[in-house]
Design a protein around this motif. Structure first.
Motif, PDB file in Angstrom:
ATOM      1  N   UNK A  65       0.836  -1.211   0.088  1.00 17.06           N
ATOM      2  CA  UNK A  65       0.067   0.119  -0.008  1.00 17.06           C
ATOM      3  C   UNK A  65       0.850   1.308   0.108  1.00 17.06           C
ATOM      4  N   UNK A  66       2.156   1.020   0.081  1.00 19.51           N
ATOM      5  CA  UNK A  66       2.803   2.353   0.055  1.00 19.51           C
ATOM      6  C   UNK A  66       2.733   3.417  -1.100  1.00 19.51           C
ATOM      7  N   UNK A  67       2.565   4.435  -0.883  1.00 17.49           N
ATOM      8  CA  UNK A  67       2.288   5.683  -1.904  1.00 17.49           C
ATOM      9  C   UNK A  67       0.839   5.555  -2.332  1.00 17.49           C
ATOM     10  N   UNK A  68      -0.022   4.428  -1.627  1.00 12.44           N
ATOM     11  CA  UNK A  68      -1.448   4.639  -2.083  1.00 12.44           C
ATOM     12  C   UNK A  68      -2.344   4.942  -0.872  1.00 12.44           C
ATOM     13  N   UNK A  69      -1.823   4.675   0.276  1.00 16.30           N
ATOM     14  CA  UNK A  69      -2.467   4.806   1.703  1.00 16.30           C
ATOM     15  C   UNK A  69      -1.808   5.894   2.466  1.00 16.30           C
ATOM     16  N   UNK A  70      -2.599   6.571   3.319  1.00 14.79           N
ATOM     17  CA  UNK A  70      -2.041   7.548   4.356  1.00 14.79           C
ATOM     18  C   UNK A  70      -2.700   7.233   5.650  1.00 14.79           C
ATOM     19  N   UNK A  71      -1.969   6.915   6.525  1.00 13.84           N
ATOM     20  CA  UNK A  71      -2.682   6.919   7.888  1.00 13.84           C
ATOM     21  C   UNK A  71      -2.228   8.120   8.832  1.00 13.84           C
TER      22      UNK A  71
END
Length: 126
Positions: A65-71
């Motif tokens: 999910x790196x680059x597609x998700x932000x927590x």
């Protein structure tokens, strides 16, 4: 008693975005490390992302999910968010949040977390 309630999951199409929310009640939210996991039917939980408490801020993501998700977190609202962009069919799963008081080196393992929510379903159609 600590409780976690997730929301925001729904049916979307490939390429769409979603923002999931995890509202925590009980305890001192600002001290918690909170993670998102996902689980597809018949599969083991899969780590998605984790955010540490703001006294030692840091975030970590699964390679998938790196680059597609932000927590992110809003301590005033006792809420952790998971922004997901460019969704793919393989992102389809039940997403749930989990927490513990202290950050753990095995942060990507479900078993190190003490409390979990029931989850919210994300379905991505092709």
């Amino acid at each position: 008693q600590v409780q976690l309630v997730e929301s925001g999951g729904r049916l979307v199409q490939t390429g769409d975005s979603l923002r999931l929310a995890c509202v925590v009640s009980g305890g001192t939210f600002s001290l918690y490390t909170v993670a998102w996991f996902r689980q597809a039917p018949g599969q083991d939980p899969e780590f998605v992302a984790v955010i540490r408490s703001n006294d030692t801020p840091a975030t970590f993501y699964a390679d998938s999910v790196v680059g597609r998700c932000t927590i992110s977190r809003d301590d005033a609202k006792n809420t952790v968010y998971l922004q997901m962009d460019s969704l793919k069919p393989e992102d389809t799963a039940r997403y749930y949040c989990a927490l513990r008081r202290y950050f753990h080196s095995r942060y990507d393992k479900d078993e190190v977390y003490v409390y979990r929510g029931q989850g919210t379903q994300v379905t991505v159609s092709s």
